[in-house]
Design a protein around this motif. Structure first.
Motif, PDB file in Angstrom:
ATOM      1  N   LEU A  75      58.039 -10.996  53.739  1.00 11.27           N
ATOM      2  CA  LEU A  75      58.888 -12.362  53.880  1.00 11.27           C
ATOM      3  C   LEU A  75      58.725 -12.313  54.877  1.00 11.27           C
ATOM      4  O   LEU A  75      58.943 -13.592  55.691  1.00 11.27           O
ATOM      5  N   ALA A  76      59.090 -11.431  55.410  1.00  8.79           N
ATOM      6  CA  ALA A  76      59.303 -11.280  57.209  1.00  8.79           C
ATOM      7  C   ALA A  76      57.895 -11.940  57.977  1.00  8.79           C
ATOM      8  O   ALA A  76      58.420 -12.264  58.981  1.00  8.79           O
ATOM      9  N   TYR A  77      56.515 -11.491  57.317  1.00  4.95           N
ATOM     10  CA  TYR A  77      56.189 -12.429  57.297  1.00  4.95           C
ATOM     11  C   TYR A  77      55.649 -13.879  57.464  1.00  4.95           C
ATOM     12  O   TYR A  77      54.562 -14.677  57.958  1.00  4.95           O
ATOM     13  N   GLY A  78      56.691 -14.278  56.750  1.00  8.52           N
ATOM     14  CA  GLY A  78      56.542 -15.756  56.444  1.00  8.52           C
ATOM     15  C   GLY A  78      55.239 -15.667  54.901  1.00  8.52           C
ATOM     16  O   GLY A  78      55.276 -16.895  54.367  1.00  8.52           O
ATOM     17  N   ALA A  79      55.461 -14.572  54.531  1.00  7.16           N
ATOM     18  CA  ALA A  79      54.493 -14.930  53.136  1.00  7.16           C
ATOM     19  C   ALA A  79      55.213 -14.877  51.747  1.00  7.16           C
ATOM     20  O   ALA A  79      55.953 -13.902  51.063  1.00  7.16           O
ATOM     21  N   ASN A  80      55.388 -15.917  51.450  1.00  2.00           N
ATOM     22  CA  ASN A  80      56.188 -16.302  50.033  1.00  2.00           C
ATOM     23  C   ASN A  80      55.318 -16.144  48.712  1.00  2.00           C
ATOM     24  O   ASN A  80      55.917 -16.382  48.017  1.00  2.00           O
ATOM     25  N   GLY A  81      53.604 -16.120  48.697  1.00  4.67           N
ATOM     26  CA  GLY A  81      53.179 -15.889  47.573  1.00  4.67           C
ATOM     27  C   GLY A  81      51.945 -14.598  48.343  1.00  4.67           C
ATOM     28  O   GLY A  81      51.691 -14.281  48.757  1.00  4.67           O
ATOM     29  N   VAL A  82      50.861 -14.408  47.395  1.00  6.25           N
ATOM     30  CA  VAL A  82      50.298 -13.680  47.512  1.00  6.25           C
ATOM     31  C   VAL A  82      48.720 -13.566  46.240  1.00  6.25           C
ATOM     32  O   VAL A  82      49.151 -14.687  45.650  1.00  6.25           O
ATOM     33  N   PRO A  83      47.775 -13.325  47.006  1.00  7.79           N
ATOM     34  CA  PRO A  83      47.426 -11.975  48.412  1.00  7.79           C
ATOM     35  C   PRO A  83      48.136 -12.682  49.828  1.00  7.79           C
ATOM     36  O   PRO A  83      47.909 -14.256  49.807  1.00  7.79           O
ATOM     37  N   PHE A  84      47.960 -11.991  50.201  1.00  8.61           N
ATOM     38  CA  PHE A  84      48.370 -11.541  51.677  1.00  8.61           C
ATOM     39  C   PHE A  84      47.912 -10.364  52.729  1.00  8.61           C
ATOM     40  O   PHE A  84      47.935  -9.471  52.135  1.00  8.61           O
ATOM     41  N   PHE A  85      46.635 -11.113  53.653  1.00  9.70           N
ATOM     42  CA  PHE A  85      46.058 -10.228  53.990  1.00  9.70           C
ATOM     43  C   PHE A  85      46.477 -10.076  55.965  1.00  9.70           C
ATOM     44  O   PHE A  85      47.140 -10.875  56.391  1.00  9.70           O
ATOM     45  N   TYR A  92      45.919 -10.134  62.612  1.00 12.23           N
ATOM     46  CA  TYR A  92      45.456 -11.944  61.943  1.00 12.23           C
ATOM     47  C   TYR A  92      45.950 -11.799  60.582  1.00 12.23           C
ATOM     48  O   TYR A  92      45.538 -10.947  59.882  1.00 12.23           O
ATOM     49  N   GLY A  93      45.981 -12.879  60.433  1.00 14.31           N
ATOM     50  CA  GLY A  93      47.151 -13.125  58.798  1.00 14.31           C
ATOM     51  C   GLY A  93      45.927 -14.140  58.010  1.00 14.31           C
ATOM     52  O   GLY A  93      45.552 -14.947  58.743  1.00 14.31           O
ATOM     53  N   VAL A  94      45.652 -13.698  56.674  1.00 16.23           N
ATOM     54  CA  VAL A  94      44.907 -14.678  55.769  1.00 16.23           C
ATOM     55  C   VAL A  94      45.989 -14.607  54.900  1.00 16.23           C
ATOM     56  O   VAL A  94      46.252 -13.533  54.039  1.00 16.23           O
ATOM     57  N   SER A  95      46.411 -15.917  53.654  1.00 16.52           N
ATOM     58  CA  SER A  95      47.012 -15.847  53.013  1.00 16.52           C
ATOM     59  C   SER A  95      46.446 -16.999  52.040  1.00 16.52           C
ATOM     60  O   SER A  95      45.396 -17.625  52.301  1.00 16.52           O
ATOM     61  N   GLY A  96      46.629 -16.089  51.102  1.00 17.92           N
ATOM     62  CA  GLY A  96      45.984 -17.027  50.214  1.00 17.92           C
ATOM     63  C   GLY A  96      44.635 -16.003  49.688  1.00 17.92           C
ATOM     64  O   GLY A  96      43.936 -15.556  50.444  1.00 17.92           O
ATOM     65  N   ALA A  97      43.629 -16.367  48.633  1.00 14.96           N
ATOM     66  CA  ALA A  97      42.408 -15.721  48.084  1.00 14.96           C
ATOM     67  C   ALA A  97      41.069 -17.228  48.652  1.00 14.96           C
ATOM     68  O   ALA A  97      40.493 -17.324  48.278  1.00 14.96           O
ATOM     69  N   GLN A  98      41.552 -16.887  50.193  1.00 11.96           N
ATOM     70  CA  GLN A  98      40.467 -18.082  50.621  1.00 11.96           C
ATOM     71  C   GLN A  98      39.165 -17.079  50.479  1.00 11.96           C
ATOM     72  O   GLN A  98      37.750 -16.723  50.450  1.00 11.96           O
ATOM     73  N   PRO A  99      37.862 -18.708  51.277  1.00 13.39           N
ATOM     74  CA  PRO A  99      36.499 -18.076  51.162  1.00 13.39           C
ATOM     75  C   PRO A  99      36.230 -17.214  51.742  1.00 13.39           C
ATOM     76  O   PRO A  99      36.591 -16.074  52.328  1.00 13.39           O
ATOM     77  N   THR A 100      35.116 -16.167  51.442  1.00  7.48           N
ATOM     78  CA  THR A 100      34.516 -15.198  52.094  1.00  7.48           C
ATOM     79  C   THR A 100      34.476 -15.565  53.772  1.00  7.48           C
ATOM     80  O   THR A 100      34.794 -14.533  54.552  1.00  7.48           O
ATOM     81  N   MET A 118      38.897  -0.327  61.524  1.00  8.00           N
ATOM     82  CA  MET A 118      40.361  -1.223  61.155  1.00  8.00           C
ATOM     83  C   MET A 118      41.028  -0.985  60.235  1.00  8.00           C
ATOM     84  O   MET A 118      40.734  -0.220  59.236  1.00  8.00           O
ATOM     85  N   ARG A 119      42.252  -1.870  60.163  1.00  8.94           N
ATOM     86  CA  ARG A 119      43.096  -1.416  59.021  1.00  8.94           C
ATOM     87  C   ARG A 119      43.868  -2.805  58.903  1.00  8.94           C
ATOM     88  O   ARG A 119      43.601  -3.630  59.424  1.00  8.94           O
ATOM     89  N   ILE A 120      43.453  -3.058  57.044  1.00  4.18           N
ATOM     90  CA  ILE A 120      43.656  -4.057  55.996  1.00  4.18           C
ATOM     91  C   ILE A 120      45.213  -3.606  56.041  1.00  4.18           C
ATOM     92  O   ILE A 120      44.892  -2.759  54.316  1.00  4.18           O
ATOM     93  N   ASP A 121      46.079  -4.368  56.085  1.00  3.60           N
ATOM     94  CA  ASP A 121      46.792  -4.607  54.366  1.00  3.60           C
ATOM     95  C   ASP A 121      47.381  -5.572  53.973  1.00  3.60           C
ATOM     96  O   ASP A 121      47.259  -6.678  54.479  1.00  3.60           O
ATOM     97  N   VAL A 122      47.336  -5.219  52.840  1.00  3.05           N
ATOM     98  CA  VAL A 122      47.356  -6.911  51.780  1.00  3.05           C
ATOM     99  C   VAL A 122      48.544  -6.004  51.116  1.00  3.05           C
ATOM    100  O   VAL A 122      48.895  -5.575  50.407  1.00  3.05           O
ATOM    101  N   TRP A 123      48.966  -6.911  50.846  1.00  2.36           N
ATOM    102  CA  TRP A 123      50.387  -7.897  50.148  1.00  2.36           C
ATOM    103  C   TRP A 123      50.239  -8.223  48.575  1.00  2.36           C
ATOM    104  O   TRP A 123      49.267  -9.496  49.155  1.00  2.36           O
ATOM    105  N   SER A 124      49.550  -7.942  47.276  1.00  5.78           N
ATOM    106  CA  SER A 124      49.823  -8.565  46.253  1.00  5.78           C
ATOM    107  C   SER A 124      49.841  -8.054  45.174  1.00  5.78           C
ATOM    108  O   SER A 124      51.052  -7.106  45.231  1.00  5.78           O
ATOM    109  N   ASP A 125      50.005  -8.484  43.530  1.00  3.76           N
ATOM    110  CA  ASP A 125      50.384  -7.491  42.436  1.00  3.76           C
ATOM    111  C   ASP A 125      49.447  -7.538  41.864  1.00  3.76           C
ATOM    112  O   ASP A 125      48.257  -8.345  41.797  1.00  3.76           O
ATOM    113  N   VAL A 126      49.679  -6.538  40.796  1.00  2.00           N
ATOM    114  CA  VAL A 126      48.643  -6.346  39.507  1.00  2.00           C
ATOM    115  C   VAL A 126      48.531  -7.607  38.352  1.00  2.00           C
ATOM    116  O   VAL A 126      47.324  -6.970  37.418  1.00  2.00           O
TER     117      VAL A 126
END
Length: 236
Positions: free
Chosen positions: A173-183, A189-197, A1-9
């Motif tokens: 932005l192409a995925y429609g993610a205007n904020g992070v984290p975005f998984f 399957y996309g998960v936007s934000g720091a969703q519950p576990t 499984m591969r998970i790509d994550v967009w985020s800022d430090v």
């Protein structure tokens, strides 16, 4: 499984989201290759802004410093539930482009090395109060995770990987993610934000269901490879 994550430090919810994803992976027993992608919350930030974080937050959202203090307190309490220790009163103003460029350098050594650098940068900013836009600090942190000193110095001295950082941001932005984290899990399957576990667990479950092997159905007494053609030809 591969998970790509967009985020800022310097994104407090990104560190929280990272821990929640890790919790979900541990609970599900899944293993994943995690690749970190660049996203700058505020590319105009500088490394020498004298304002403290609550003041900067309040002004950014049209509020006052007291609102910024309250916002920091809330996210600090959420982080503590996951074992993360935030000291946002020590957080320095930084521009994160150089940190992101080093993350791209780290990826050349593999996702595991990149992951170690990502974790170290987050801890440096949120727990240690270090200026993660400062080249001396970045050099030391990169050395901790084993990046070659000569390549780190070379990258920090120029603009290498700047295009990759910009490309990551454009892809988000192409995925429609205007904020992070975005998984993004298995590019499906996309998960936007720091969703519950439990949200991450459900996303992992769905991704695994899609990856189950196909059940072959054949005629009685026939072999699964009857009436098929392969690299060596077709049986007659």
């Amino acid at each position: 499984m591969r998970i790509d994550v967009w985020s800022d430090v310097v994104c407090p919810w990104c560190y929280i989201g990272k821990r929640r994803l890790e919790e979900a992976l541990t609970e599900s027993g899944d293993t994943a290759e995690i690749v970190w992608h660049s996203f700058q919350l505020d590319p105009s930030s500088t490394n020498d802004d004298p304002r403290d974080l609550p003041t900067r937050l309040g002004e950014k959202y049209g509020r006052d410093r007291a609102w910024g203090v309250q916002a920091n307190q809330h996210v600090t309490e959420v982080a503590a539930e996951l074992g993360l220790e935030y000291h946002l009163d020590q957080a320095k103003s930084v521009n994160t482009v150089d940190a992101h460029r080093l993350l791209h350098l780290a990826l050349e050594q593999g996702p595991e090395t990149q992951g170690r650098l990502k974790e170290r940068l987050l801890k440096a900013y949120f727990t240690d109060g270090l200026p993660v836009g400062d080249h001396t600090t970045l050099t030391a942190l990169a050395a901790e995770v084993g990046l070659p000193a000569d390549r780190v110095a070379e990258v920090l001295a120029g603009t290498e990987y700047a295009e990759e950082v910009a490309a990551d941001q454009a892809q988000a932005l192409a995925y429609g993610a205007n904020g992070v984290p975005f998984f993004v899990i298995d590019e499906k399957y996309g998960v936007s934000g720091a969703q519950p576990t439990e949200v991450f667990r459900e996303a992992l479950k769905r991704a695994n269901a899609d990856r189950k092997p196909v059940t072959l159905i054949t005629a009685p007494g026939a072999a699964a490879d009857d009436a098929t053609c392969g690299p060596d030809g077709c049986p007659i």
